[in-house]
Motif scaffolding. Structure first.
Motif, short mmCIF file in Angstrom:
data_model
loop_
_atom_site.label_atom_id
_atom_site.label_comp_id
_atom_site.label_asym_id
_atom_site.label_seq_id
_atom_site.Cartn_x
_atom_site.Cartn_y
_atom_site.Cartn_z
N SER A 45 -40.67 -2.42 19.47
CA SER A 45 -40.30 -3.49 20.45
C SER A 45 -39.53 -2.79 21.53
O SER A 45 -39.41 -3.26 22.45
N ARG A 46 -39.16 -1.56 21.15
CA ARG A 46 -38.25 -0.85 22.43
C ARG A 46 -39.30 -0.57 23.50
O ARG A 46 -39.25 -0.42 24.70
N ARG A 49 -40.73 -3.68 25.41
CA ARG A 49 -40.03 -3.68 26.40
C ARG A 49 -39.95 -2.92 27.58
O ARG A 49 -40.05 -3.28 28.57
N LYS A 50 -39.94 -1.60 27.23
CA LYS A 50 -40.04 -0.60 28.24
C LYS A 50 -41.49 -0.62 29.05
O LYS A 50 -41.27 -0.63 30.34
N LEU A 52 -43.20 -3.25 29.52
CA LEU A 52 -43.23 -4.78 30.28
C LEU A 52 -42.41 -4.54 31.41
O LEU A 52 -42.64 -5.15 32.56
N VAL A 53 -41.30 -4.00 31.37
CA VAL A 53 -40.50 -3.84 32.49
C VAL A 53 -40.71 -2.75 33.39
O VAL A 53 -40.62 -2.89 34.72
N GLU A 67 -47.02 -13.46 28.45
CA GLU A 67 -45.89 -14.48 28.26
C GLU A 67 -45.85 -15.77 28.18
O GLU A 67 -45.57 -16.41 27.21
N LEU A 72 -43.46 -12.92 23.27
CA LEU A 72 -43.43 -11.59 23.48
C LEU A 72 -42.81 -10.86 22.39
O LEU A 72 -43.05 -9.65 22.16
N LEU A 73 -42.29 -11.29 21.50
CA LEU A 73 -41.27 -10.77 20.47
C LEU A 73 -42.34 -10.40 19.38
O LEU A 73 -42.00 -9.64 18.53
#
Length: 127
Positions: A45-46, A49-50, A52-53, A67, A72-73
């Motif tokens: 998950s980390r 997130r990385k 996606l950002v 989304e 997204l989780l």
């Protein structure tokens, strides 16, 4: 100490314009796997997130559609990677100007009726 350096390196990573999704993903995954080898937890998950950002702005449409269509989780790392790779591939195909399955058309010049005798002005019409 090595784990802290790896995590700092992970946090500083950003996708360059010259990077492909695969190259960027491999770079992040390599750092994450090194952290895991050293015995620390590093969740997918980390990584998600990385990615996606920090991916380039050209992938915003894919991220928005993910989304809107999914939580997204609950998106897996492989699913995210495949979606981004598919968009990158489509963009590459469009930029090359090739369309899969399309055949080039031949232009034929039609000069009168082929195989038929052309009308000669000297010939008289017979009724």
């Amino acid at each position: 100490m090595r784990v802290i350096n790896l995590i700092r390196e992970f946090e500083l990573q950003k996708m360059k314009d010259s990077d492909t999704i695969k190259e960027y993903f491999d770079r992040l995954l390599n750092i994450a796997n090194n952290v895991r080898v050293l015995g620390s937890e590093f969740f997918d998950s980390r990584l998600i997130r990385k990615i996606l950002v920090t991916v380039s702005k050209s992938f915003e449409a894919t991220i928005s559609s993910l989304e809107n269509s999914k939580d997204l989780l609950k998106v897996s790392l492989a699913e995210l990677l495949n979606s981004l790779l598919a968009q990158e591939q489509r963009r590459l195909i469009k930029s090359e100007g090739s369309v899969e399955g399309a055949l080039p058309a031949k232009v034929q010049s039609n000069q009168g009726y082929k195989g038929k005798k052309k009308w000669n002005k000297k010939e008289k019409l017979r009724f």
